[in-house]
Design an enzyme around this catalytic site. Sequence first.
Site, PDB file in Angstrom:
ATOM      1  N   LYS A   1     -13.097 -21.284 -10.010  1.00 22.69           N
ATOM      2  CA  LYS A   1     -13.219 -19.885  -9.137  1.00 22.69           C
ATOM      3  C   LYS A   1     -11.798 -19.246  -9.688  1.00 22.69           C
ATOM      4  O   LYS A   1     -10.789 -19.886 -10.379  1.00 22.69           O
ATOM      5  CB  LYS A   1     -13.096 -20.425  -7.665  1.00 22.69           C
ATOM      6  CG  LYS A   1     -11.948 -20.958  -7.050  1.00 22.69           C
ATOM      7  CD  LYS A   1     -12.407 -21.487  -5.674  1.00 22.69           C
ATOM      8  CE  LYS A   1     -11.435 -22.351  -5.237  1.00 22.69           C
ATOM      9  NZ  LYS A   1     -10.347 -21.670  -4.330  1.00 22.69           N
TER      10      LYS A   1
ATOM     11  N   ARG B   1     -12.334 -22.573   8.809  1.00 27.52           N
ATOM     12  CA  ARG B   1     -12.344 -21.594   7.793  1.00 27.52           C
ATOM     13  C   ARG B   1     -13.923 -21.045   7.655  1.00 27.52           C
ATOM     14  O   ARG B   1     -14.264 -20.067   8.299  1.00 27.52           O
ATOM     15  CB  ARG B   1     -11.918 -22.010   6.566  1.00 27.52           C
ATOM     16  CG  ARG B   1     -11.269 -20.780   5.556  1.00 27.52           C
ATOM     17  CD  ARG B   1     -10.489 -21.410   4.396  1.00 27.52           C
ATOM     18  NE  ARG B   1     -11.154 -22.121   3.612  1.00 27.52           N
ATOM     19  CZ  ARG B   1     -10.766 -22.680   2.403  1.00 27.52           C
ATOM     20  NH1 ARG B   1      -9.704 -22.284   1.829  1.00 27.52           N
ATOM     21  NH2 ARG B   1     -11.454 -23.416   1.472  1.00 27.52           N
TER      22      ARG B   1
ATOM     23  N   TYR C   1      20.927  -8.723 -11.911  1.00 25.45           N
ATOM     24  CA  TYR C   1      21.078  -7.938 -10.674  1.00 25.45           C
ATOM     25  C   TYR C   1      21.713  -8.525  -9.527  1.00 25.45           C
ATOM     26  O   TYR C   1      21.194  -9.796  -9.456  1.00 25.45           O
ATOM     27  CB  TYR C   1      19.438  -7.552 -10.185  1.00 25.45           C
ATOM     28  CG  TYR C   1      19.008  -6.134 -11.395  1.00 25.45           C
ATOM     29  CD1 TYR C   1      19.623  -5.118 -11.293  1.00 25.45           C
ATOM     30  CD2 TYR C   1      17.840  -6.696 -11.976  1.00 25.45           C
ATOM     31  CE1 TYR C   1      18.922  -4.190 -12.195  1.00 25.45           C
ATOM     32  CE2 TYR C   1      17.230  -5.809 -12.671  1.00 25.45           C
ATOM     33  CZ  TYR C   1      17.542  -4.343 -12.900  1.00 25.45           C
ATOM     34  OH  TYR C   1      17.084  -3.443 -13.777  1.00 25.45           O
TER      35      TYR C   1
ATOM     36  N   MET D   1      12.391  -7.660 -13.823  1.00 27.84           N
ATOM     37  CA  MET D   1      10.987  -7.511 -14.254  1.00 27.84           C
ATOM     38  C   MET D   1      10.391  -7.968 -15.532  1.00 27.84           C
ATOM     39  O   MET D   1       9.426  -8.511 -15.625  1.00 27.84           O
ATOM     40  CB  MET D   1      10.723  -5.805 -14.032  1.00 27.84           C
ATOM     41  CG  MET D   1       9.365  -5.531 -14.343  1.00 27.84           C
ATOM     42  SD  MET D   1       9.083  -3.832 -14.439  1.00 27.84           S
ATOM     43  CE  MET D   1       8.833  -3.395 -12.862  1.00 27.84           C
TER      44      MET D   1
END
Length: 372
Positions: free
Chosen positions: A35, A130, A256, A304
């Site tokens: 999956k 669930r 940063y 990033m």
Amino acid sequence: MPRPIQATVHTAALQHNLARVRQSVPDARVWAVVKANAYGHGIERVFEGLRGADGFALLDLAEAERVRRLGWRGPILLLEGVFEPRDLELCSRLDLWHAVHCDEQIDMLAAHKTQQPQRVFLKMNSGMNRLGFTPERYRSAWTRLNALPQVDEISLMTHFSDADGPRGIAHQEEVFLHATADLPGERSLANSAATLRHADSARIKSDWVRPGIVLYGSAPDFPERSAADWGLQPTLTLSSKLLAVQSLQPGDSVGYGSRFVAEQPLRVGVAACGYADGYPRLCDTGTPVLVNGVRTRLLGRVSMDMLMLDLTPLEQAGVPFGFGSEVTLWGRSSQGSSLSIDEVARAAGTVGYELMCAVAQRVNFAVDEGSP
Ligand SMILES: Cc1ncc(COP(=O)(O)O)c(C=O)c1O
């Protein structure tokens, strides 16, 4: 030229991990759980490595179609069953087996027009809360399914919430055993953690086990045990290269927010990998990384597209480095050393599953068909 970051799927490691599962449960058939696009690896990319399984288990009908397109004629199981009535047509067309966890799915089956009765896995909620029928309602669901001409064989299924932890599986096994004692049909209970940790103590032998994460070389119970402890091999490497090397003086900061400040002169590598590649921003100073196969640490905040690394261990080991040096974020280095995805995940407060699934689309994937 693309950025140097790359994800590599190791076919031989997938084969090895599947063999490791079989060693643990030699009498069980194995669903390879693929999956979420094979836990982020890509269904097409893992197929060769996992085609020795007895079946493929997944959630998404489009993914089931992809497995059939690869030429797989064996069993495919939809772990959450169908979502709407027309899914049953696809189940008939592609010969998909499917979980049944609620009354609505039985209603859909009862209304389904087919000449071809379908194989279903009736799911019990034995404590995870669930999906599945409660133990009290399980028998009536079985009886209803058993009366339907649309249904062929009914297998019995549940899912463990704590196979990886101290609570274990005994309480759910007891519930399942009590509610199913005289019901016919094959049983499917064990996920990765149950397959490796509870194979000997299990009171109910799974006819079908459903391992996912162990096939991808991640320990189901890290840090209690590591992938290496379980004899698993990493199936996914995330690697990149150094884009620059900086020389810092005491008091200089990195990245940063100046979260890391050098206390002594320091060489810092800048790697082409950031949170937009799927590397977790939550990783902080100290997260392990390999440069030219040597283990070192992340410094400061992940940006990033880049992250910064301490090159001191390479200097101490006399290993040369510079622009273009290999950086292994997790998986295997070209030098043969490896870094477990579980360690990186832990540094980010998460699990290997999430990191595998989160490798970004902009990262190029390759398949390594070589030996482990
Ligand atoms: C029903 C079911 N079976 C098996 C698995 C595989 O679990 P694991 O990757 O922990 O082996 C999952 C994963 O969530 C699942 O939902």
